[in-house]
Design a protein around this motif. Structure first.
Motif, short mmCIF file in Angstrom:
data_model
loop_
_atom_site.label_atom_id
_atom_site.label_comp_id
_atom_site.label_asym_id
_atom_site.label_seq_id
_atom_site.Cartn_x
_atom_site.Cartn_y
_atom_site.Cartn_z
N ILE A 42 -22.25 47.75 -132.26
CA ILE A 42 -21.63 48.24 -133.51
C ILE A 42 -20.91 49.57 -133.31
O ILE A 42 -20.91 50.43 -134.18
N GLY A 43 -20.30 49.73 -132.14
CA GLY A 43 -19.38 50.84 -131.98
C GLY A 43 -19.97 52.19 -131.64
O GLY A 43 -19.35 53.22 -131.88
N ARG A 44 -21.16 52.23 -131.07
CA ARG A 44 -21.74 53.48 -130.59
C ARG A 44 -22.29 53.23 -129.20
O ARG A 44 -23.11 52.33 -129.00
N TYR A 45 -21.87 54.06 -128.26
CA TYR A 45 -22.22 53.84 -126.85
C TYR A 45 -22.56 55.16 -126.19
O TYR A 45 -21.90 56.18 -126.46
N VAL A 47 -19.31 57.18 -126.89
CA VAL A 47 -18.09 56.61 -127.51
C VAL A 47 -18.46 56.26 -128.94
O VAL A 47 -19.52 55.65 -129.18
N LEU A 48 -17.63 56.67 -129.87
CA LEU A 48 -17.84 56.31 -131.28
C LEU A 48 -16.59 55.64 -131.83
O LEU A 48 -15.49 56.21 -131.72
N LEU A 49 -16.73 54.47 -132.40
CA LEU A 49 -15.61 53.79 -133.04
C LEU A 49 -15.66 54.14 -134.53
O LEU A 49 -16.57 53.70 -135.24
N PRO A 50 -14.69 54.95 -135.00
CA PRO A 50 -14.80 55.47 -136.36
C PRO A 50 -14.70 54.41 -137.46
O PRO A 50 -15.17 54.65 -138.57
N ASP A 51 -14.14 53.24 -137.15
CA ASP A 51 -14.09 52.16 -138.14
C ASP A 51 -15.49 51.78 -138.62
O ASP A 51 -15.68 51.30 -139.72
N GLU A 52 -16.43 51.93 -137.71
CA GLU A 52 -17.81 51.61 -138.05
C GLU A 52 -18.43 52.84 -138.69
O GLU A 52 -18.74 53.82 -138.01
N LEU A 53 -18.59 52.80 -140.01
CA LEU A 53 -19.22 53.92 -140.69
C LEU A 53 -20.73 53.63 -140.74
O LEU A 53 -21.17 52.73 -141.45
N LEU A 54 -21.47 54.37 -139.93
CA LEU A 54 -22.92 54.16 -139.86
C LEU A 54 -23.58 55.27 -140.67
O LEU A 54 -23.59 56.43 -140.26
N TRP A 55 -24.04 54.90 -141.85
CA TRP A 55 -24.50 55.89 -142.82
C TRP A 55 -26.02 55.95 -142.80
O TRP A 55 -26.71 55.05 -143.30
N SER A 56 -26.53 57.01 -142.20
CA SER A 56 -27.96 57.16 -142.05
C SER A 56 -28.28 58.64 -141.91
O SER A 56 -28.66 59.11 -140.84
N PRO A 57 -28.09 59.41 -143.01
CA PRO A 57 -28.21 60.86 -142.93
C PRO A 57 -29.55 61.34 -142.37
O PRO A 57 -29.62 62.35 -141.69
#
Ligand code: G1P
Length: 293
Positions: free
Chosen positions: A207-210, A130-140
């Protein structure tokens, strides 16, 4: 045997009231961060983690999400005719093959747990993300979901991403009760959604990643209401603790809460600064703020 994570659920049914009036006509998931819609970042993260199928749990008024992820045939033809190869490359890079996206409607705003449950017939008996798109997790270099999939491949069960947050913010998140710690991996012995100020079992927030096992859907089907009178994913996950392995992986990259205006603006600035095309102009502007230029 540890089953691979092939499917990811993206709850995108929210009304986006914090971004009115923009969100009267544009879903908040399509608001840009620099030049990519917010949702594109979450999809990119899922693709980087090897996810095959994206399941968007949408709602009324979100039809333009489907337009965005479709092939824009007229646009492509006109760009081709004009020889605009750079623009064509941008479109090609974000285009998913037919069948990789499925849409389900959430018919009532009954909470995150309810949104996830709406996808149950597509995920079936497989574990899923599950990804909550509001949470932008920036880690290329090390995308969050990819690192979670690696942890899952080792430990199985359920894996959620967490981040240590200030104590005064814990009431806005799902918070874990931590058990044994092994590097970035923490055993989860309890979970509580939006604990009252001063009662949080830790400062480690979801933080929105499951990555979740399919049994969570059976629990969600009971429709039990929790915090805010909503069907909470956190409450359903809590019931899996002790029954299945449950771990939290501490995220080490940058996080922007794009559900919040200030977070969205910050994300735009931070990502713009990393870009060759717009970075110099934005940097010059920011440098000038202090000097009154
Ligand atoms: C949701 C979850 C919460 C999680 C948060 C992360 O809350 O319910 O557990 O910590 O996302 O952003 P929401 O922000 O939708 O209220």
């Amino acid at each position: 045997m540890i089953k691979p994570i092939r499917k990811a659920i993206f709850p995108v049914g929210g009304q986006g009231t914090r971004f009115l009036p923009a969100t009267k006509a544009v879903p908040k998931e399509l608001l840009p961060v620099v030049d990519r819609p917010l949702l594109q970042y979450a999809v990119d993260e899922a693709v980087a983690a090897g996810i095959e199928q994206m399941i968007f749990v949408t709602a009324r008024g979100k039809a333009s999400l489907e337009e965005y992820f479709d092939v824009a045939a007229e646009l492509t033809a006109s760009l081709k005719a004009k020889g605009k190869t750079a623009e064509l490359a941008v479109l090609a890079e974000t285009q998913l093959a037919p069948g990789r996206i499925a849409y389900v409607r959430q018919q009532e705003p009954a909470g995150l747990g309810h949104a996830v449950w709406c996808a149950r017939l597509i995920t079936g008996d497989e574990p899923f993300a599950v990804l909550l798109p509001d949470e932008l997790l920036w880690s290329p270099e090390a995308p969050c979901l990819k690192t979670m999939v690696e942890t899952y491949a080792r430990l199985g069960g359920n894996v959620i991403a967490v981040l240590e947050i200030p104590a005064e913010q814990t009431h806005g998140f799902g918070i874990i009760d931590p058990g044994t710690v092994d590097g970035l991996v923490t055993e989860v012995v309890g979970l509580v959604e939006k604990p009252k100020q001063g009662t949080a079992p830790s400062r480690l927030a979801a933080i929105g990643r499951y990555i979740l096992q399919p049994e969570v859907m059976t629990i969600l089907a009971e429709g039990t209401r929790g915090a805010g009178n909503e069907i909470q994913l956190t409450d359903a996950m809590a019931q899996l603790i002790g029954v299945q392995p449950f771990h939290a992986l501490t995220y080490t990259g940058r996080r922007f809460d794009c559900g919040d205006k200030a977070g969205h603006i910050t994300a735009n600035i931070a990502l713009a600064l990393e870009r060759d095309d717009v970075g110099p102009a934005v940097r010059a502007f920011l440098a000038g703020i202090g000097t009154g230029d």
